[in-house]
Design a protein around this motif. Structure first.
Motif, mmCIF file in Angstrom:
data_model
loop_
_atom_site.group_PDB
_atom_site.id
_atom_site.type_symbol
_atom_site.label_atom_id
_atom_site.label_comp_id
_atom_site.label_asym_id
_atom_site.label_seq_id
_atom_site.Cartn_x
_atom_site.Cartn_y
_atom_site.Cartn_z
ATOM 1 N N TYR A 22 0.827 -1.206 0.000
ATOM 2 C CA TYR A 22 0.000 0.000 0.000
ATOM 3 C C TYR A 22 0.858 1.251 0.000
ATOM 4 N N TYR A 35 -0.638 12.266 0.132
ATOM 5 C CA TYR A 35 -1.466 13.194 0.870
ATOM 6 C C TYR A 35 -0.954 14.609 0.628
ATOM 7 N N LEU A 44 -4.434 15.805 7.016
ATOM 8 C CA LEU A 44 -3.993 15.292 5.724
ATOM 9 C C LEU A 44 -5.192 14.943 4.849
ATOM 10 N N LEU A 103 -6.250 12.820 1.356
ATOM 11 C CA LEU A 103 -5.771 11.786 0.451
ATOM 12 C C LEU A 103 -5.982 12.200 -1.000
ATOM 13 N N TYR A 148 -4.171 6.683 -4.080
ATOM 14 C CA TYR A 148 -3.536 5.590 -3.378
ATOM 15 C C TYR A 148 -3.430 4.365 -4.278
ATOM 16 N N GLN A 170 -8.530 6.829 -6.752
ATOM 17 C CA GLN A 170 -8.601 8.218 -6.330
ATOM 18 C C GLN A 170 -8.967 8.323 -4.858
ATOM 19 N N GLU A 173 -9.666 11.697 -1.807
ATOM 20 C CA GLU A 173 -10.610 12.802 -1.607
ATOM 21 C C GLU A 173 -10.414 13.950 -2.597
ATOM 22 N N PHE A 186 2.941 14.611 1.230
ATOM 23 C CA PHE A 186 3.536 13.460 1.914
ATOM 24 C C PHE A 186 3.154 12.179 1.179
ATOM 25 N N VAL A 231 2.058 -2.003 5.130
ATOM 26 C CA VAL A 231 1.920 -3.409 4.747
ATOM 27 C C VAL A 231 0.517 -3.661 4.217
ATOM 28 N N ASP A 232 -0.482 -3.272 5.010
ATOM 29 C CA ASP A 232 -1.881 -3.332 4.606
ATOM 30 C C ASP A 232 -2.694 -2.503 5.593
ATOM 31 N N SER A 233 -4.018 -2.581 5.506
ATOM 32 C CA SER A 233 -4.883 -1.687 6.269
ATOM 33 C C SER A 233 -4.874 -1.970 7.765
ATOM 34 N N GLY A 256 0.107 0.476 10.690
ATOM 35 C CA GLY A 256 0.319 1.906 10.573
ATOM 36 C C GLY A 256 1.089 2.279 9.318
ATOM 37 N N TYR A 257 1.064 3.558 9.018
ATOM 38 C CA TYR A 257 1.727 4.082 7.827
ATOM 39 C C TYR A 257 3.100 4.630 8.189
ATOM 40 N N PHE A 299 5.643 7.446 6.816
ATOM 41 C CA PHE A 299 5.603 8.622 5.953
ATOM 42 C C PHE A 299 7.001 8.993 5.473
ATOM 43 N N GLY A 300 7.055 9.552 4.262
ATOM 44 C CA GLY A 300 8.262 10.205 3.803
ATOM 45 C C GLY A 300 8.391 11.566 4.470
ATOM 46 N N HIS A 342 -6.406 5.264 13.570
ATOM 47 C CA HIS A 342 -4.950 5.434 13.679
ATOM 48 C C HIS A 342 -4.662 6.685 14.490
ATOM 49 N N TYR A 396 -1.332 9.429 15.197
ATOM 50 C CA TYR A 396 -0.007 9.863 14.772
ATOM 51 C C TYR A 396 0.353 11.153 15.516
ATOM 52 N N ALA A 424 7.440 14.916 9.318
ATOM 53 C CA ALA A 424 6.376 14.022 8.868
ATOM 54 C C ALA A 424 5.633 13.442 10.070
ATOM 55 N N PRO A 425 4.380 13.056 9.887
ATOM 56 C CA PRO A 425 3.665 12.350 10.958
ATOM 57 C C PRO A 425 4.361 11.028 11.282
ATOM 58 N N PHE A 433 3.782 7.332 13.243
ATOM 59 C CA PHE A 433 2.759 6.402 13.715
ATOM 60 C C PHE A 433 2.924 6.104 15.201
ATOM 61 N N TYR A 465 -8.623 1.147 2.691
ATOM 62 C CA TYR A 465 -7.383 1.842 2.966
ATOM 63 C C TYR A 465 -7.554 3.347 3.088
ATOM 64 N N TRP A 486 -8.689 12.034 7.922
ATOM 65 C CA TRP A 486 -7.939 12.552 9.056
ATOM 66 C C TRP A 486 -8.673 13.684 9.765
#
Lengths: 112, 109
Positions: free
Chosen positions: A31, A35, A43, A45, A48, A57, A59, A90, A95-97, A100-101, A103-104, B32, B34, B41-42, B44, B95, B99
């Motif tokens: 995934y 953002y 954030l 979206l 994705y 797509q 938001e 960002f 890994v999946d839903s 957690g994510y 971020f770069g 979630h 953060y 960056a945020p 987790f 997914y 936020w």
């Protein structure tokens, strides 16, 4: 272990110009997402992907394109930059839903 | 629809406790949490899944009330390093995280 790498960190564009924001991850995450974050806001979206070759797509997708040819890379294209696209962008991966994510570090984009 | 976070901001002395709330009008699959420091960056903190247990580590924990579609983040004996903006992200079934607007936490020595 680099995690999620975004380039460039800063960019100034003129209205109407196009550019690609790069995002790469080395964690083999299926995934990935893009953002935008505007001052005082959470954030939002943009697009994705749940795996190579699959995108959808979020938001606020208008004015942006994405593709996912490999698991590692998920570039974001601005087709014709507008001042309303001035924001911090960002990229995140997971890994999946159920996880957690990561971020770069973000790309700060200014459109003049 | 964007989840509602409260309070919008809170100022604490080091060592005090804080609770940050996140509520949604929709049935949630996951929540979630953060933390984001200025210019970064945020990062987790934790995820709570429908049907899952309350989670936490050390002095930060969270709960998820599925009936009320609410989650709360608990920070115990706050440290200076806890300063930042806390965001909740909610997911209904896929997914797509939506936020909250964030809660700014300021810790003073």
């Amino acid at each position: 272990n680099a995690g999620v790498t975004q380039t460039p960190k800063f960019q100034v564009l003129k209205t109407g110009q196009s550019m690609t924001l790069q995002c790469a991850q080395d964690m083999n995450h299926e995934y990935m997402s893009w953002y935008r974050q505007d001052p005082g806001m959470g954030l939002r979206l943009i697009h994705y992907s749940v795996g190579a070759g699959i995108t959808d797509q979020g938001e606020v997708p208008n004015g942006y394109n994405v593709s996912r040819s490999t698991t590692e890379d998920f570039p974001l294209r601005l087709l014709s930059a507008a001042p309303s696209q001035t924001s911090v962008y960002f990229c995140a991966s997971s890994v999946d839903s159920n996880y957690g994510y990561t971020f770069g570090s973000g790309t700060r984009l200014t459109v003049v | 629809q964007q989840p509602v976070q409260s309070p919008q901001a809170v100022i604490l002395r080091e060592g005090e406790d804080a609770v940050i709330n996140c509520s949604s009008s929709k049935a949630l699959y996951s929540v979630h949490w953060y933390r984001q420091k200025h210019g970064e960056a945020p990062v987790f903190l934790m995820i709570l899944l429908k049907g899952g247990e309350q989670k936490g580590h050390e002095k930060i924990s969270a709960s998820f009330n599925e009936k009320k579609q609410q989650s709360s983040l608990y920070l115990t004996a706050s440290q200076l390093s806890y300063s930042g903006t806390y965001f909740c992200g909610t997911s209904e079934s896929n997914y797509q995280l939506i936020w909250g607007a964030g809660t700014k936490l300021i810790i003073k020595p």
